[in-house]
Design a protein around this motif. Structure first.
Motif, mmCIF file in Angstrom:
data_model
loop_
_atom_site.group_PDB
_atom_site.id
_atom_site.type_symbol
_atom_site.label_atom_id
_atom_site.label_comp_id
_atom_site.label_asym_id
_atom_site.label_seq_id
_atom_site.Cartn_x
_atom_site.Cartn_y
_atom_site.Cartn_z
ATOM 1 N N THR A 488 0.830 -1.207 0.000
ATOM 2 C CA THR A 488 0.000 0.000 0.000
ATOM 3 C C THR A 488 0.865 1.257 0.000
ATOM 4 O O THR A 488 0.540 2.251 -0.666
ATOM 5 N N CYS A 489 1.958 1.220 0.733
ATOM 6 C CA CYS A 489 2.893 2.354 0.750
ATOM 7 C C CYS A 489 3.395 2.648 -0.663
ATOM 8 O O CYS A 489 3.394 3.800 -1.111
ATOM 9 N N CYS A 490 3.791 1.594 -1.386
ATOM 10 C CA CYS A 490 4.299 1.785 -2.749
ATOM 11 C C CYS A 490 3.194 2.259 -3.689
ATOM 12 O O CYS A 490 3.411 3.129 -4.545
ATOM 13 N N GLU A 491 1.998 1.682 -3.552
ATOM 14 C CA GLU A 491 0.876 2.129 -4.390
ATOM 15 C C GLU A 491 0.575 3.606 -4.159
ATOM 16 O O GLU A 491 0.288 4.360 -5.094
ATOM 17 N N LEU A 511 8.279 0.835 -7.335
ATOM 18 C CA LEU A 511 9.390 -0.051 -6.986
ATOM 19 C C LEU A 511 10.469 -0.079 -8.050
ATOM 20 O O LEU A 511 11.636 -0.368 -7.749
ATOM 21 N N GLU A 512 10.114 0.195 -9.294
ATOM 22 C CA GLU A 512 11.137 0.186 -10.351
ATOM 23 C C GLU A 512 12.191 1.262 -10.146
ATOM 24 O O GLU A 512 13.273 1.191 -10.720
ATOM 25 N N THR A 513 11.873 2.250 -9.278
ATOM 26 C CA THR A 513 12.869 3.297 -9.009
ATOM 27 C C THR A 513 13.957 2.826 -8.056
ATOM 28 O O THR A 513 14.996 3.480 -7.941
ATOM 29 N N ALA A 521 10.430 -7.165 -12.510
ATOM 30 C CA ALA A 521 9.178 -7.754 -12.977
ATOM 31 C C ALA A 521 8.781 -8.976 -12.158
ATOM 32 O O ALA A 521 7.645 -9.094 -11.686
ATOM 33 N N GLU A 522 9.734 -9.914 -11.963
ATOM 34 C CA GLU A 522 9.412 -11.139 -11.220
ATOM 35 C C GLU A 522 9.089 -10.842 -9.761
ATOM 36 O O GLU A 522 8.112 -11.372 -9.209
ATOM 37 N N LEU A 523 9.884 -9.991 -9.132
ATOM 38 C CA LEU A 523 9.649 -9.683 -7.724
ATOM 39 C C LEU A 523 8.322 -8.955 -7.535
ATOM 40 O O LEU A 523 7.574 -9.242 -6.600
ATOM 41 N N ILE A 524 8.033 -8.035 -8.408
ATOM 42 C CA ILE A 524 6.795 -7.272 -8.278
ATOM 43 C C ILE A 524 5.599 -8.190 -8.414
ATOM 44 O O ILE A 524 4.615 -8.086 -7.668
ATOM 45 N N ASN A 525 5.621 -9.130 -9.364
ATOM 46 C CA ASN A 525 4.516 -10.081 -9.508
ATOM 47 C C ASN A 525 4.360 -10.931 -8.258
ATOM 48 O O ASN A 525 3.247 -11.210 -7.804
ATOM 49 N N THR A 526 5.487 -11.349 -7.680
ATOM 50 C CA THR A 526 5.433 -12.156 -6.450
ATOM 51 C C THR A 526 4.815 -11.357 -5.311
ATOM 52 O O THR A 526 3.904 -11.832 -4.617
ATOM 53 N N ALA A 575 13.069 -2.584 0.146
ATOM 54 C CA ALA A 575 12.808 -1.797 -1.060
ATOM 55 C C ALA A 575 11.891 -0.616 -0.756
ATOM 56 O O ALA A 575 12.113 0.504 -1.236
ATOM 57 N N THR A 576 10.853 -0.850 0.049
ATOM 58 C CA THR A 576 9.924 0.226 0.400
ATOM 59 C C THR A 576 10.638 1.302 1.206
ATOM 60 O O THR A 576 10.419 2.508 1.000
ATOM 61 N N ARG A 577 11.497 0.887 2.105
ATOM 62 C CA ARG A 577 12.248 1.850 2.913
ATOM 63 C C ARG A 577 13.160 2.699 2.022
ATOM 64 O O ARG A 577 13.218 3.931 2.181
ATOM 65 N N SER A 578 13.848 2.076 1.095
ATOM 66 C CA SER A 578 14.726 2.831 0.192
ATOM 67 C C SER A 578 13.926 3.832 -0.631
ATOM 68 O O SER A 578 14.366 4.962 -0.863
ATOM 69 N N LEU A 579 12.728 3.426 -1.068
ATOM 70 C CA LEU A 579 11.876 4.313 -1.844
ATOM 71 C C LEU A 579 11.518 5.564 -1.052
ATOM 72 O O LEU A 579 11.639 6.689 -1.555
#
Length: 587
Positions: A488-491, A511-513, A521-526, A575-579
């Protein structure tokens, strides 16, 4: 019975009761009643009251009134005893005598009758008393209160008004009159009575500027508007504010739910600051009473806004118990200030964890941090400390983001430093400990103050940080729900560039940033598949359903729950923290 004659107070009566039990106490009190004076008779009557012998208490008090017929207090006590003994006509006679003897006992008689549920008898008693004593403000006040408590506010207004005319200096009468007027919808008149304002009305324009101030509108208007709302509540007693209607981002219209108020207050920005304008609501000229009301509200709001006072709040924050591969605790190396809040490291304290009373009830040593801030100028620091609680929570969220460890409020904001919380003057070296059972030393990042300002100015960043922090709070005990919060944070952050309901595209864009393109692609789908299974199907992926590991697996067999919690989820958290750190200008 010489000891009975020497009664000195209620403790002697209690001693008699204890010494003689019930029968002996009654005999002793009856003997004392025949041999003491009027003052001591009241003590004897109290003794009968402790035994709930109301008839004996009434007889004793009647004897006292024969000795001192001019004592209004004795007559009032006699009335109480007779009511409890179910002798209502005699009680009303005693109450009438108490009221006639002077104003001192009028309030006591009124409270007694209302306490016994005798509203009609109270009205009858004080109506007759008012006819006998038309110049008594206290009797008129009591009659008005009796009518008001019975629900007849219109009749109460008339008697409160008469009482105020008889005693204009009595603030309680004035306050009760404003209350009764407000209950009948006459709010403007209530305000005028409360402020002791004249009721004259003069003609004038339909729009009047009451004040112009050199206040910074864009930087301060949320606090100023809340100040105005509070001033309405304080200046006009017992009248609910209608709040304000937002006409635009720059102009706000305030109103009060008062049928007799025919104007509103409009706040407008100017090149120099803020203009306060009163405008008519019915096309007629603005009346003087309206102007006086709005000027009082504006003065109260502006004065409070310019001078927020020196009130200080304190809160204590600390880490939550760690998860696998986390240090036991974190320790702030040195004090600092972020967004006007002083942050001070403190000496260790013991924190109780687990379920108290069960086997997992343990003590955990933490190194708390003391937050100290000034009370915001949009309110007076009421007992619930709502604004301070929000600021303390935001600090926990930012520190959790900066230090990659969940920090929470341990002691909510209060106006004194909590007992047992002592600043730590020792400054430890900044080095990583060798063992996960040790405490990690951390420092305040230089970017925190700028990040705080960005969050205050950007609601999207604020919402994204809230979602990340919820993920940190859920991480240990509810990992699957933590996954939902991180996604939700990333969305939320992705909605800055991808509008509409394309939630997965927003998630991927964000997340691509921070992820390598070939892995993204694979991680995001997972991540998104697991998130949907929890959010829409209720499936749990982590270790939340068990306190231990599954030991009956074959050597080398996969452990999906462990892999999710300490693999997939940990990577998404990173990843969310880095974003967010990048979005807030962090390192």
């Amino acid at each position: 019975m010489d000891d009975v004659v020497e009664l000195r107070g209620s403790e002697d009566v209690e001693s008699l009761i204890e010494r003689g039990r019930v029968a002996g106490a009654l005999a002793a009190l009856r003997a004392a009643r025949e041999s003491v004076g009027a003052a001591e008779l009241l003590l004897v009557a109290d003794g009968f009251g402790q035994l709930e012998h109301w008839g004996e208490r009434a007889d004793t008090l009647r004897m006292a009134t024969e000795l001192r017929p001019g004592d209004a207090e004795l007559w009032a006590h006699l009335g109480d005893a007779l009511v409890l003994d179910e002798q209502l006509p005699a009680a009303m006679t005693a109450y009438r005598q108490a009221v006639d003897l002077g104003p001192a006992t009028v309030g006591d008689v009124l409270r007694a009758l209302l306490g016994f549920g005798l509203e009609d008898e109270a009205i009858e008693l004080f109506t007759a008393a008012q006819e006998r004593h038309p110049g008594s403000a206290s009797i008129c006040h009591a009659l008005a209160a009796a009518h008001g408590l019975s629900g007849d506010h219109a009749r109460a207004v008339g008697f409160f008004r008469t009482a105020l005319e008889l005693d204009p200096e009595d603030d309680l009468i004035r306050w009760n009159l404003t209350h009764a007027l407000a209950r009948t919808g006459r709010s403007l008149e209530a305000w005028r009575i409360y402020r002791d304002e004249p009721g004259d009305r003069t003609t004038g324009p339909t729009r009047v500027v009451v004040e112009e101030c050199d206040l910074s509108w864009r930087d301060a208007h949320p606090d100023l508007l809340r100040r105005l709302q509070n001033a309405i509540g304080w200046t006009v007693p017992l009248i609910r504010s209608g709040g304000y209607d937002r006409e635009s981002e720059l102009t706000f219209v305030f109103d009060i739910e008062a049928p007799t108020l025919r104007s509103t207050l409009v706040t407008e920005p100017t090149s120099a600051g803020v203009r306060f304008v009163v405008t008519s609501t019915d096309g007629t000229p603005v009346q003087d009473p309206d102007l006086r009301l709005w000027r009082a509200i504006v003065d109260e709001a502006v004065t409070g806004f310019r001078d927020p006072g020196d009130s200080t709040w304190f809160a204590v924050i600390g880490t939550t118990p760690g998860v696998m591969l986390e240090y036991a605790d974190q320790r702030l190396r040195s004090a600092g200030t972020v967004a006007g809040i002083e942050i001070t490291p403190c000496v260790p304290v013991e924190e109780r964890t687990g379920i108290v009373g069960l086997d997992d009830d343990t003590d955990r040593e933490i190194r708390p941090v003391l937050l100290e801030g000034a009370v915001r100028n949009d309110h007076d620091g009421g007992m619930y400390a709502h604004e301070e609680g929000l600021r303390a929570r935001r600090m926990c969220a930012l520190l959790s983001l900066a230090w990659n460890r969940c920090w929470t409020i341990k002691l909510r904001p209060h106006w004194e430093v909590p007992a047992g919380i002592v600043p730590d003057v020792e400054e430890p070296p900044l080095e990583q400990p060798n063992s996960l059972n040790s405490t990690e030393v951390v420092e305040l990042p230089s970017w925190l103050t700028a990040a705080w300002k960005r969050i205050e100015e950007d609601s999207n960043l604020s919402d994204a940080l809230d979602a990340f922090y919820e993920g940190m709070l859920l991480y240990r005990e509810h990992p699957s729900l933590a996954m939902v919060a991180f996604v939700t944070c990333c969305e939320t952050y992705g909605s800055r560039t991808i509008p509409g309901r394309l939630s997965k595209l927003r998630f991927r864009t964000a997340l691509e940033t921070v992820l390598d393109e070939e892995d993204a692609a694979e991680l995001i789908n997972t991540y998104y598949t697991l998130r949907n299974e929890t959010a829409h199907q209720g499936k749990l992926h982590g270790l939340e359903k068990s306190f231990g590991l599954q030991l009956d697996r074959m050597v080398g067999e996969a452990d999906p729950e462990l892999d999710f919690t300490h693999g997939v989820l940990r990577n998404l958290r990173a990843a969310t923290r880095s974003l967010l750190i990048a979005a807030l200008g962090g390192d």
